[in-house]
Motif scaffolding. Sequence first.
Motif, PDB file in Angstrom:
ATOM      1  N   ASN A  29       0.811  -1.218   0.000  1.00 35.73           N
ATOM      2  CA  ASN A  29       0.000   0.000   0.000  1.00 35.73           C
ATOM      3  C   ASN A  29       0.845   1.270   0.000  1.00 35.73           C
ATOM      4  OD1 ASN A  29      -2.421  -1.351  -0.072  1.00 35.73           O
ATOM      5  ND2 ASN A  29      -2.739  -1.297   2.152  1.00 35.73           N
TER       6      ASN A  29
ATOM      7  N   LYS B 187      -1.626  -5.142  -6.075  1.00 36.68           N
ATOM      8  CA  LYS B 187      -0.808  -4.056  -5.536  1.00 36.68           C
ATOM      9  C   LYS B 187       0.436  -3.842  -6.391  1.00 36.68           C
ATOM     10  CE  LYS B 187      -2.514  -4.655  -0.825  1.00 36.68           C
ATOM     11  NZ  LYS B 187      -2.243  -4.619   0.614  1.00 36.68           N
TER      12      LYS B 187
ATOM     13  N   LYS C  94      -7.931  -3.972  -3.182  1.00 37.43           N
ATOM     14  CA  LYS C  94      -6.483  -4.124  -3.071  1.00 37.43           C
ATOM     15  C   LYS C  94      -6.079  -5.588  -2.969  1.00 37.43           C
ATOM     16  CE  LYS C  94      -4.408  -0.032  -2.358  1.00 37.43           C
ATOM     17  NZ  LYS C  94      -3.016   0.257  -2.736  1.00 37.43           N
TER      18      LYS C  94
END
Lengths: 361, 361
Positions: free
Chosen positions: A115, A143, A351
């Motif tokens: 992230n 990601k 995500k």
Amino acid sequence: MFECPECGKTYSRFRYFCRCGSVLLWKGKTLWNPEGEGVWRYSGMLPPVKERISMGEGWTPLVKNRDFVRKYPEMYYKFEGDNPTGSFKDRGTALVISHALGEGYGKVGVASTGNMGASVAAYSAYANISAEVFVPEDTPPQKITQIIAYGARVRKVKGTFSECFSKLWENRRKYYIAMTGVNPYYLEGEKTVAFEIFEEIGVPDTVVVPVGTGGLFTAVWKGFKELKQAGASKKLPVMVGVQAEGFSPIVRAWEEGLDRFPMPDPGRHTIASSIAVKEPFNGWTAIDAVNESKGFFCSVTDNQILRAMKKLAAEGIFAEPASAATLAAVEKEIGRTDERIVLLVTGHGLKQPAAYARINH
Amino acid sequence: MFECPECGKTYSRFRYFCRCGSVLLWKGKTLWNPEGEGVWRYSGMLPPVKERISMGEGWTPLVKNRDFVRKYPEMYYKFEGDNPTGSFKDRGTALVISHALGEGYGKVGVASTGNMGASVAAYSAYANISAEVFVPEDTPPQKITQIIAYGARVRKVKGTFSECFSKLWENRRKYYIAMTGVNPYYLEGEKTVAFEIFEEIGVPDTVVVPVGTGGLFTAVWKGFKELKQAGASKKLPVMVGVQAEGFSPIVRAWEEGLDRFPMPDPGRHTIASSIAVKEPFNGWTAIDAVNESKGFFCSVTDNQILRAMKKLAAEGIFAEPASAATLAAVEKEIGRTDERIVLLVTGHGLKQPAAYARINH
């Protein structure tokens, strides 16, 4: 001014760590006069920088728990998935990349469970700075795709976040290091989530936060304390931190009164990949925050996280596993309560959608 | 009141289509007094409903094009990926599910290329209404995972959006139909994106919108017109609509002056799956909007979209392919300009990350 929370030494100039090895925290004049958008809405509470960039981070939804008549009549989800790159990291990154740009750096480096890497890649792209991101090789593919899309260079590392950081640190002369724990501007951006919660519903009784490095946890507590110091608020929340079982060095150090963080058994794994951190940079400041706020740490299992993911999604909140750990903790440790609780939902379910394949519908 | 844009007939009570077969548009008193959050910030401009639900949709970032000294000094990206479910659909869904809840419906149905399905699934979950979603079988897997996570039932259909709608319509007695084109409340929520742009930078010279059903396009134009009618603004933007080559019935009908939408060749495919619509419900109202605003429609190829995705991401905007079609259109059709242009970036790149695998870095 940057202050060491361990030895108390202060530095007037920006640097990564204290000479004693601890992280540093920014300390300075604060003025509560929210105005405008993005993290710069709170510029009166933030360290000065020469350039300000924003991609519209922050002002994320604070969604009231649907089942308001049941166990938790005053529970809210702060949905940080609604940030530009899909996680709360964008708050910290806005500060860090603004600082890097103002100081004239052309290249940034970061170690990340995914992230922070995506966030730094996006803001660096926007600021026209090149970025290099070290991630564990088992980082969820969405990601990695996202980081590459922004044009950053991805370096996959065998191991965890800690091994990624070691690789980055070996190369530290090449970059401005844009990551939490190392760079004190990061937490300054992240603390703005406390300011937003305060603007929307005042100071909650309890705030529940997923804990990896302990950075967000430290930042949220710092934010609420500074609101009180600035005269904007009168009370402080109880802070509850949640780790994944198998990756819970902060929980164990706090429970057992250790003076160093215990290493997890090798080969441990958790579905909550974004908080799978062995060596937590902000672990001690997080423990300070729990103790000062009379809160607690706890850990939850992958099965508890999966059940919480299902419950959250059934209320319309699609969260990555680490975020759902907060609901798992509330159900395990808090039980029925009339208190005003805020759960930080730190990243979007998009995500890490594969995690949802493990849920039985 | 609901009015038919084709035959002019009006209805005081809610219904799906005009007796002539056309979609219906809401028409009523408007008052410009923005206050509060979510779509309800603009309740003075919206049809009345008995219940109001919000998950924090809207107030998405308006990010200025980084390359401000170059070809487009006044270009902005309205990043609708920062909505609760990752697309602009949440604006319309907030209205539609509020209406369904207020009227006491317990089950909603929708046909979708994925984004509307996820949005309806989330808001239905939040409102405790059950949802059934018909999607094409080749819908990106992230979108299907997301819909299932919220607890909705997914029905995969061989074919495109049009075949999904046929299946839904066969079963229409079972549901409240929560979808754009059919349900006039949908566009009422979607038009709020125009209000936000206006609050942030006034009325732009040009607004560029990806076009599938033509619903968003119709809604944005309706929003700007109503701002003018309410006395809040004085000018109107030029509207530019973009379709994917191979799925461009609106472009072709407009260019060739047809009185029905031409069918694409069977087996056509585009990477811009969320605008891959053969039979556009709001096609005629979209054509009216282009003509009234003196704008135009154009189509772009998958290769042009892929190049635009790469450029957008290199500025920090991670968009799904349909959204990048807007930048492809600007580069193809508008060229260098000092005008104030807003591009609607309708969905998050995390909705369809596999598309980025087709880009050469």
